[in-house]
Design a protein around this motif. Structure first.
Motif, PDB file in Angstrom:
ATOM      1  N   UNK A 187       0.864  -1.187   0.005  1.00 33.44           N
ATOM      2  CA  UNK A 187      -0.005   0.011   0.117  1.00 33.44           C
ATOM      3  C   UNK A 187       0.888   1.226   0.065  1.00 33.44           C
ATOM      4  N   UNK A 188       1.910   1.106   0.361  1.00 34.65           N
ATOM      5  CA  UNK A 188       2.979   2.117   0.379  1.00 34.65           C
ATOM      6  C   UNK A 188       3.937   2.234  -0.812  1.00 34.65           C
ATOM      7  N   UNK A 189       3.609   1.687  -1.686  1.00 37.33           N
ATOM      8  CA  UNK A 189       4.648   1.515  -2.907  1.00 37.33           C
ATOM      9  C   UNK A 189       5.677   0.508  -2.752  1.00 37.33           C
ATOM     10  N   UNK A 190       5.957  -0.268  -1.858  1.00 37.86           N
ATOM     11  CA  UNK A 190       7.252  -0.918  -1.729  1.00 37.86           C
ATOM     12  C   UNK A 190       6.972  -2.386  -2.228  1.00 37.86           C
ATOM     13  N   UNK A 191       8.000  -2.959  -2.334  1.00 41.04           N
ATOM     14  CA  UNK A 191       8.122  -4.611  -2.930  1.00 41.04           C
ATOM     15  C   UNK A 191       7.692  -5.387  -1.920  1.00 41.04           C
ATOM     16  N   UNK A 192       7.161  -6.578  -2.345  1.00 43.12           N
ATOM     17  CA  UNK A 192       6.720  -7.520  -1.645  1.00 43.12           C
ATOM     18  C   UNK A 192       6.937  -8.977  -2.170  1.00 43.12           C
ATOM     19  N   UNK A 193       7.391  -9.848  -1.375  1.00 45.41           N
ATOM     20  CA  UNK A 193       7.499 -11.111  -1.731  1.00 45.41           C
ATOM     21  C   UNK A 193       6.610 -12.291  -0.875  1.00 45.41           C
TER      22      UNK A 193
END
Length: 230
Positions: A187-193
Motif C-alpha cells: 500500500x506504500x509502494x514498496x516491493x513484496x515477496x
C-alpha cells in the motif's frame, strides 16, 4: 541514499516446519479438553495446505484460515475451545519453540544470503519474544538480523513502522501472510515477496513462490539493482 531494507516475517517464512503448530494444537487441546483426534485433524489439514501454491485461489481451505496458527484457532473454536484456552495454549507452545517438542528449520540458503546481502535486515513478528533468541540460534540465523521486532501487531504495527522510515527508504517485505506481512508495504509502494501455501484473493506480490529458497535469487537481484542507484 540509504541501504535497501529487507523485512522478514518469522513463523512460516524464516522458521519452517509444522512442529510449533502441532505443539499449539496439542496445548490447546489439553487446555480445552478436546478429543485426541483434534491434533490428527490439524495435521491432515496442514498436509493439504503444504501442497498448495502461494496466492492460489484453488487451495482447499473451507475455513479460510490465513495461516496454520489461524487454522488451529478456527478448528479449536468450532470444537468448543474458548479464548482463554487458545491464549494459554499459545503461550505454552511458544515456551517450547525450537525444542524437540516444537522443532523448526531455516530455509536452505537463507543464512548465507543474510550474511552476504548489502541491505538492512529486519525480522518483524507478531509473536512474543519468548525463545526467539534461542530459535534464531537453532536456525543458524543468530546475529544475521540488524534488528528483531517482536509483538509487532501487524498489520497496523508494520504500517506504523514503515511510515517512520526515511522517505527515501526502499523496502522489500517478505512473508507468508499477505494481509499482515505484505499488504502494508504494498500500500506504500514498496516491493513484496509472498511465500507459502495460504491463499489471499487480494494478494498482489512482486515476487511469489512456494518456498523462500526459490525467491532468494530474485531478492538478490532486487538488492543489487538498488545498490547500483546509491
Amino acid at each position: 541514499m540509504p541501504r535497501p531494507i529487507l523485512i522478514f516475517d518469522f513463523d512460516g517464512t524464516v522458521a519452517l516446519g509444522d512442529g510449533p503448530v502441532r505443539a499449539y494444537a496439542r496445548a490447546v487441546a489439553a487446555e480445552a479438553g478436546l478429543a485426541p483426534s483434534f491434533v490428527d485433524e490439524i495435521v491432515a489439514d496442514l498436509a493439504v495446505t503444504e501442497g498448495a501454491d502461494a496466492g492460489s485461489s484453488e487451495v482447499v481451505d473451507p475455513d479460510a484460515a490465513i495461516d496454520a496458527y489461524d487454522l488451529v484457532r478456527v478448528r479449536a473454536t468450532a470444537a468448543g475451545a474458548g479464548a482463554d484456552d487458545l491464549a494459554r495454549g499459545y503461550a505454552a507452545s511458544r515456551a517450547r519453540l525450537a525444542t524437540e517438542d516444537a522443532p523448526i528449520a531455516a530455509p536452505e540458503g537463507l543464512a548465507a544470503f543474510l550474511a552476504d546481502v548489502d541491505a538492512e535486515r529486519i525480522l518483524v513478528t507478531n509473536a512474543p519474544g519468548v525463545r526467539i533468541p534461542e530459535a534464531l540460534v537453532a536456525l543458524g540465523l543468530d546475529g544475521l538480523f540488524d534488528r528483531v521486532v517482536v509483538d509487532a501487531a501487524k498489520p497496523a504495527g508494520l504500517a506504523a513502522m514503515l511510515d517512520a522510515l526515511d522517505e527515501r527508504a526502499q523496502v522489500l517485505a517478505v512473508g507468508d501472510i499477505w494481509r499482515n506481512d505484505l499488504a502494508p508495504a504494498h500500500e506504500r509502494g514498496h516491493a513484496t515477496a509472498l511465500v507459502g501455501g495460504y491463499p489471499d484473493p487480494n494478494a498482489a506480490p512482486d515476487f511469489q513462490a512456494r518456498t523462500l529458497p526459490e525467491l532468494l535469487p530474485a531478492l538478490t537481484d532486487w538488492v543489487h539493482a538498488r545498490a547500483r542507484t546509491r
